[in-house]
Write a protein that holds these residues in place. Structure first.
Motif, PDB file in Angstrom:
ATOM      1  N   ARG A 221       0.825  -1.197   0.000  1.00 31.70           N
ATOM      2  CA  ARG A 221       0.000   0.000   0.000  1.00 31.70           C
ATOM      3  C   ARG A 221       0.866   1.256   0.000  1.00 31.70           C
ATOM      4  O   ARG A 221       0.550   2.240  -0.668  1.00 31.70           O
ATOM      5  N   THR A 238      -6.528  -4.345   2.148  1.00 33.91           N
ATOM      6  CA  THR A 238      -7.461  -3.540   1.368  1.00 33.91           C
ATOM      7  C   THR A 238      -7.209  -3.696  -0.130  1.00 33.91           C
ATOM      8  O   THR A 238      -7.796  -3.019  -0.940  1.00 33.91           O
TER       9      THR A 238
ATOM     10  N   SER B 455      -9.456  -1.987  12.969  1.00 32.30           N
ATOM     11  CA  SER B 455     -10.258  -2.221  11.761  1.00 32.30           C
ATOM     12  C   SER B 455     -10.519  -0.919  11.008  1.00 32.30           C
ATOM     13  O   SER B 455     -11.608  -0.682  10.520  1.00 32.30           O
ATOM     14  N   THR B 456      -9.490  -0.072  10.969  1.00 32.15           N
ATOM     15  CA  THR B 456      -9.647   1.225  10.317  1.00 32.15           C
ATOM     16  C   THR B 456      -9.556   1.101   8.810  1.00 32.15           C
ATOM     17  O   THR B 456      -8.715   0.391   8.289  1.00 32.15           O
ATOM     18  N   ASN B 457     -10.432   1.798   8.143  1.00 33.27           N
ATOM     19  CA  ASN B 457     -10.317   1.894   6.695  1.00 33.27           C
ATOM     20  C   ASN B 457     -10.962   3.184   6.225  1.00 33.27           C
ATOM     21  O   ASN B 457     -11.866   3.703   6.846  1.00 33.27           O
ATOM     22  N   ASN B 512      -4.678   5.492   7.704  1.00 34.78           N
ATOM     23  CA  ASN B 512      -4.538   4.886   9.031  1.00 34.78           C
ATOM     24  C   ASN B 512      -5.310   5.629  10.111  1.00 34.78           C
ATOM     25  O   ASN B 512      -5.407   5.147  11.237  1.00 34.78           O
ATOM     26  N   ASN B 540     -13.437   0.833  12.943  1.00 34.54           N
ATOM     27  CA  ASN B 540     -14.663   0.041  13.106  1.00 34.54           C
ATOM     28  C   ASN B 540     -14.512  -0.743  14.403  1.00 34.54           C
ATOM     29  O   ASN B 540     -14.284  -1.949  14.378  1.00 34.54           O
TER      30      ASN B 540
ATOM     31  N   ASN C  16     -14.096  -4.851   6.651  1.00 32.67           N
ATOM     32  CA  ASN C  16     -13.053  -4.124   7.390  1.00 32.67           C
ATOM     33  C   ASN C  16     -12.740  -4.747   8.743  1.00 32.67           C
ATOM     34  O   ASN C  16     -11.739  -4.405   9.362  1.00 32.67           O
ATOM     35  N   VAL C  17     -13.626  -5.588   9.218  1.00 32.25           N
ATOM     36  CA  VAL C  17     -13.478  -6.113  10.576  1.00 32.25           C
ATOM     37  C   VAL C  17     -12.439  -7.241  10.583  1.00 32.25           C
ATOM     38  O   VAL C  17     -12.440  -8.110   9.727  1.00 32.25           O
ATOM     39  N   LYS C  18     -11.533  -7.167  11.545  1.00 35.29           N
ATOM     40  CA  LYS C  18     -10.570  -8.256  11.704  1.00 35.29           C
ATOM     41  C   LYS C  18     -11.253  -9.357  12.496  1.00 35.29           C
ATOM     42  O   LYS C  18     -11.536  -9.177  13.679  1.00 35.29           O
ATOM     43  N   LYS C  34     -19.371  -5.326  13.344  1.00 36.63           N
ATOM     44  CA  LYS C  34     -20.163  -4.678  12.314  1.00 36.63           C
ATOM     45  C   LYS C  34     -20.507  -5.664  11.202  1.00 36.63           C
ATOM     46  O   LYS C  34     -19.663  -6.409  10.730  1.00 36.63           O
TER      47      LYS C  34
END
Lengths: 302, 545, 251
Positions: A221, A238, B455-457, B512, B540, C16-18, C34
């Motif tokens: 990234r 991502t 869980s950031t995006n 980030n 999240n 997005n959730v781990k 979520k």
């Protein structure tokens, strides 16, 4: 018990992933294979194969006739196996629907004849599942099973009469990627660059190496954000999730987001200046040093 | 620029921010004025997604809002059973005796250890049941100002490309008209800042001061879990002039909430709140709690610490400020949930009155606050946080004991916050570097692997939401004078200084960002612009946070 | 001419959730995380809505099978442009075989000209429901679609295959499964979310539909993948090539 393996043929040879499927299927007992279209002879030379069922008249691997043909020949088999390739994943679940069984996709480990391990949640967890179906329909992940070799066997070939193709599904054409470079997600080898590639100009130095290995090119990234490589090359949480046979990471620190996208690769190589880079913690082979010196040496040694 | 056509919708009240203050306000409104249409927007992808708190909460405000909260299955399941205040030296921990008398605000009898994110999700359900329309994933981008009053808000545009042009999926923000707008964005909210500036709400009050809270949630073996255990510490690893300390709570199903608060008025540019947080876990008084455990969530958020002296005017034409947007946190108690909720409920009462009387400004809000326990509670502790800044941690603690035990908060004097937090850093040449231990990847970790657990995006192609207003100031001030403090105070590794030959640049990994707002607060020249990113972006946080 | 498109959508843990494996190894923690619409299903909804916008379809019906909260996922589908929605309620975790069985009932009732669905759900990663449904209906299938064109009662589908694209032509009705590159789904915008609250949503009980829902697979355990071990450091490129050839046997 006997397993039936659906093989895929490419340039007259049995694809490596299919040979892995044969290796996996041999755990269940005798192995018969089925070939759609040309290629029965190559299949007959695979070691450990008993019979080759050849449906040479099927010229395209459309799912509808393929699944129908398979369904008509499953009696006596305990398992039907294919590689978890685009073809296998198209045909086998349809076969399972015809047989009214629940398919077991992307198997990475066989515990016993009924019990299999498969990744879920993009490989973030491994589920061990036991099937109660009388015929098990499974696709296996090639990188998890060492393939049988191409030569050494002499199976008998039995010709099948393929059902008449119906007009309700028709092959129109195939467009193979113009670039010689394979798709990132299905490539056998991936060469990936990070921020250590310095700039977009230097990032291009990965191309000759990738050419030599027939590899796809990936990027971290940070490299994508810095404009070294386009977004579609991004490997990671991502970006794209890849699991090639060989992953070579150059100048790539191995941030956890990146590791999430490639940690299932079979063999990981890391080349990085910083001996503390987290990528070394997951790499099978590492070289600490200046990648701009090592890169040309590597190319030459190949 | 072409005018963007926006759809409009009209409500009686729009609430911006789905934390405890906003949700309490929305619920209260529907209780006292059931015909009022209430719309609540939240920039997180769901209610609770951006909530970070310890949290030990006092159920006082909840009791007033929903007296039957127990029957409604509120997630307050772990009563406080045991509490310790520790003064740490590098290798030892001294337990402060007679805590209930020396630090009466720290008495947690009757309080609960909770996941505030879970409490907010539950409050969200209660609000929806009460008829509030909740829309998570939408940020408030602008105040709609008409005829010198706030007439609602405009939600953020979605689908803007990195270069600022409208992408194929462009979806314009929407105008949400409201007779009254309740701003409950938490500390350093962007619409709140705009309202304060536009209507001069901070005139005559002291600067708001802040702290940064960084938190981890651990799952530990059942045999080590002591539900209801509450432990706070001060002293090591911070020096005597830096305000802050750690918390550690056992709660829920084998969970431990651990975190560290650092006052953002710290002076040493080399201080890294993140690494202070990490290394405190190595202290024997903390380390044992993590044995055999696994870190499962990470997050960070700034909180306001100014207290009583820094509370702005609370109402303005067309709206009010409540919760941490206004700064209602009780610092010595280390609690803001009950005060946030209470302020939200009072805001609702004032707003309901304004709606009935058809007045532009809900000006009774201030009086309602002054007549409530909220005011006396904050007034009584007003000197404690400033005392720590003035005299350091040890004398500050002593003062705090005297103020509380002898005067019970009714001192005839008020201590002041001398500086805004961005004014307190010392130049690098005058600061001592701090040698932080390297992460061991068992107990301590680096920033990148931490952010992973938030869980950031952010949608990849949107414009960067963190910008330098002036590039050259970063080089001459941040780099040359302070040696890039943002690369240390940011708990998410957003900022990295990079050398390119002889030139230095600041790299901004905006993806980030966990929306803690520290950069917006601490940057020495206030040169970092924090724009609201596309709704739904950011962390999240799951239940447990 | 009317043509209905049926779009099955699944409520899954947000991408997005781990995810975290439950301590007792029974599965993955899904409490309090979520949940969102499966990303491939968003693509399927988008494609169906585009077909309607182009005039190739007349109605888009979203259907979801799962717990009551799956109606949130259906509301998202409605906000993205679906005309109405059907929730088939069940508290059980169903396998693709059972899901396809339930969808077959809905297909028989609704008689769509096209079923457009995600190629796989990002939770169980099965990649099977579309194919099984097509088999059970006796319909042709166009899996892993990167382009869909409807003309003269047929659908032309570009499919992602290893190393390129295959184009096939299917007689309608057919099942199409969406791959990543089919389109970029639109946002569920705030005005559309508000409007979606008023669109029709019908609820059925899975148990009432007469389909065998019993699982064929038993989950023995769920574990985290083993962490990779740190390998060896080598000194030169030549040594690396040697190891890759003789030891790892990858080149």
């Amino acid at each position: 018990m006997t397993a039936l393996v659906l093989l895929e043929i490419e340039h007259g040879e049995v694809r490596q992933a299919s040979r892995s499927a044969v290796a996996a299927a041999s755990r269940f007992g005798d192995v018969d294979v089925i070939v759609l279209g040309e290629g029965a002879e190559a299949a007959a030379r695979l070691p450990g194969v008993r019979n080759v069922l050849s449906a040479a008249s099927l010229t395209h691997d459309l799912a509808e006739p393929a699944a129908a043909l398979l369904a008509a020949h499953t009696s006596g088999y305990s398992h039907v196996v294919a590689a978890a390739s685009a073809g296998g994943k198209n045909i086998l679940p349809r076969l399972a629907g015809l047989l009214d069984v629940q398919p077991i996709p992307e198997v990475v480990e066989i515990k016993d004849e009924n019990t299999f391990v498969r990744p879920i949640y993009a490989g973030n967890a491994l589920a061990t599942v036991r099937s109660s179906d009388t015929i098990k329909v499974l696709t296996i992940r090639g990188s998890s099973f060492d393939p049988v070799s191409k030569e050494g066997g002499s199976a008998t070939i039995q010709t099948l009469n393929a059902p008449a193709t119906e007009d309700f599904s028709r092959f129109v054409r195939v467009e193979l990627s113009k670039s010689d470079r394979p798709e990132l997600e299905s490539a056998r080898v991936v060469v990936s660059g990070g921020k250590g590639m310095k700039d977009a100009e230097h990032f291009k130095l990965l191309e000759p190496l990738a050419d030599k290995l027939g590899a796809a090119i990936g990027a971290s990234r940070a490299a994508v954000d810095s404009g070294f490589a386009p977004n579609e090359m991004q490997v990671g949480q991502t970006g794209k999730i890849v699991a090639p046979e060989l992953y070579i990471a150059l100048g790539l620190s191995g941030a956890i987001q990146h590791l999430a996208g490639m940690k299932d690769s079979r063999v990981i190589v890391a080349i990085n200046m910083d001996p503390e880079a987290p990528i070394f913690r997951v790499a099978d082979y590492g070289i600490v040093g200046d990648l701009f010196t090592i890169l040309p040496e590597l190319e030459k040694a190949l | 620029m072409t005018q963007i056509e926006r759809e409009e919708m009209e409500f009686d009240v729009v609430v911006v921010g789905g934390g405890p203050a906003g949700l309490a306000a929305a619920i209260r409104l529907r209780q006292i004025a059931p015909e009022t249409s209430v719309c609540l927007i939240e920039k997180g992808s769901e209610i609770g997604a951006h909530i970070v708190s310890g949290a030990v909460i006092e159920p006082r405000a909840l009791e007033e809002l929903l007296p039957d909260w127990r029957d409604r299955n509120a997630p307050l399941r772990t009563p406080v059973t045991e509490e310790h205040m520790l003064y740490l030296t590098p290798h030892r921990a001294i337990n402060i005796p007679a805590l209930d008398r020396v630090m009466p605000h720290m008495n947690n009898h009757g309080n609960f250890v909770v996941s505030l994110g879970e409490v907010c999700r539950w409050l969200g359900e209660q609000a929806e049941e009460a008829g509030v329309e909740i829309y998570p994933g939408f940020s408030g981008a602008e105040l709609l100002i008409e005829n010198n009053r706030v007439a609602g808000i405009i939600t953020g545009d979605m689908g803007i490309e990195r270069d600022g042009t409208q992408g194929g999926n462009f979806a314009p923000g929407m105008i949400l008209r409201a007779k009254q707008t309740i701003l409950t964005e938490g500390a350093r909210g962007s619409l709140s800042a705009h309202a304060m500036q536009r209507f001069g709400l901070r005139k005559g009050v002291e600067s708001q001061t802040y702290a940064l809270g960084i938190k981890e949630v651990w799952e530990i073996p059942k045999e080590n879990h002591r539900p209801g255990l509450v432990q706070h510490s001060f002293g090591w690893p911070l020096d005597d002039h830096t305000y802050g300390g750690a918390w550690l709570y056992h709660f829920g199903e084998n969970l431990v909430s651990y975190g560290f608060v650092t006052g953002l008025d710290y002076a040493n540019t080399y201080l890294s709140p993140f690494e202070e947080m990490q290394r405190t876990k190595l202290h024997p008084a903390f380390r044992k709690h993590f044995e055999g455990g696994k870190r499962i969530i990470y997050g960070a958020r700034a909180l306001s610490e100014g207290g009583f002296q820094s509370i702005p005017r609370l109402s303005f034409p067309g709206g009010v400020l409540a919760g941490d947007s206004a700064g209602f946190l009780n610092v010595p108690k280390i609690k803001g949930t009950h005060t946030a909720m209470k302020s939200g409920m009072l805001a609702a009462e004032a707003v309901a009155e304004a709606l009935t009387k058809d007045t532009t400004e809900a000006s009774t809000f201030t009086a309602l606050v002054k007549d409530s326990w909220l005011w006396s509670e904050l007034r009584d502790v007003r000197n404690i946080r400033p005392a720590f800044s003035k005299w350091g941690m040890k004398l500050g603690a002593l003062y705090s004991g005297i103020d509380s035990m002898i005067f019970r908060g009714r001192t005839p004097w008020t201590l002041h916050h001398p500086h805004a937090d961005n004014e307190t850093l010392k130049p690098a040449a005058l600061c001592k570097k701090i040698a932080y231990p390297k992460p061991d990847n068992k107990l301590t970790f680096d920033r990148v692997s931490s952010v992973f657990l938030s869980s950031t995006n952010h949608e990849e192609n949107q414009p960067v939401h963190l910008k330098l207003r002036n590039q050259s100031i970063w080089r001459t001030v941040n780099h040359d004078v302070f040696d890039s403090p943002e690369s240390r105070y940011c708990p998410a590794g957003v900022y990295e200084q990079e050398q390119d030959g002889t030139e230095w640049n600041l790299r901004i990994n905006a993806q980030n960002c966990v929306h803690c707002k520290t950069c917006d607060i601490k940057d020495p020249t206030q040169n970092i612009e924090w724009c609201t990113p596309e709704g739904g972006g950011g962390p999240n946080y799951p239940v447990g946070m | 001419m009317t043509m209905k498109v049926l779009v099955p959508v699944k409520r899954v843990v947000d991408y997005n959730v781990k995810v975290r494996v439950a301590a007792d190894g029974s599965g993955v923690e899904t409490q309090g995380v979520k949940m969102s619409m499966n990303p491939f299903d968003e693509i399927a909804i988008e494609e169906a809505v585009r077909l309607r916008e182009k005039g190739a379809a007349t109605e888009v019906v979203a259907v979801s099978i799962g717990v009551q909260a799956s109606q949130d996922t259906l509301r998202t589908a409605l906000a993205m442009g679906a005309d109405r929605a059907i929730l088939i309620r069940t508290n059980e975790t169903l396998e693709p075989l059972a899901v396809a069985g339930l969808l077959k009932i809905i297909v028989e009732r609704e008689a769509p000209g096209l079923v457009c669905m995600g190629k796989q759900a990002i939770d169980d990663d099965m990649n099977a429901t579309g194919q099984i449904l097509a088999a059970k209906l006796g319909w042709p299938q166009g899996t892993f679609a990167s382009a869909v064109t409807i003309a003269d009662g047929r659908a032309e589908i570009a499919r992602e295959i290893d190393g390129g694209t295959e184009v096939i032509s299917l007689a309608l009705p057919a099942v199409v499964t969406a791959d990543l590159r089919l389109n970029e789904p639109r946002y569920a915008s705030l005005p559309n979310i508000m409007k979606a609250r008023k669109k029709p949503l019908e609820t059925l009980d899975a148990a009432d539909l007469g389909v065998d829902l019993a699982p064929r697979l038993t989950i023995v355990s769920v574990a985290e993948p083993a962490e990779r071990k740190e390998g060896v450091k080598l000194n030169s490129a030549a040594e690396l090539v040697e190891k890759l050839k003789t030891e790892a046997k990858v080149i």
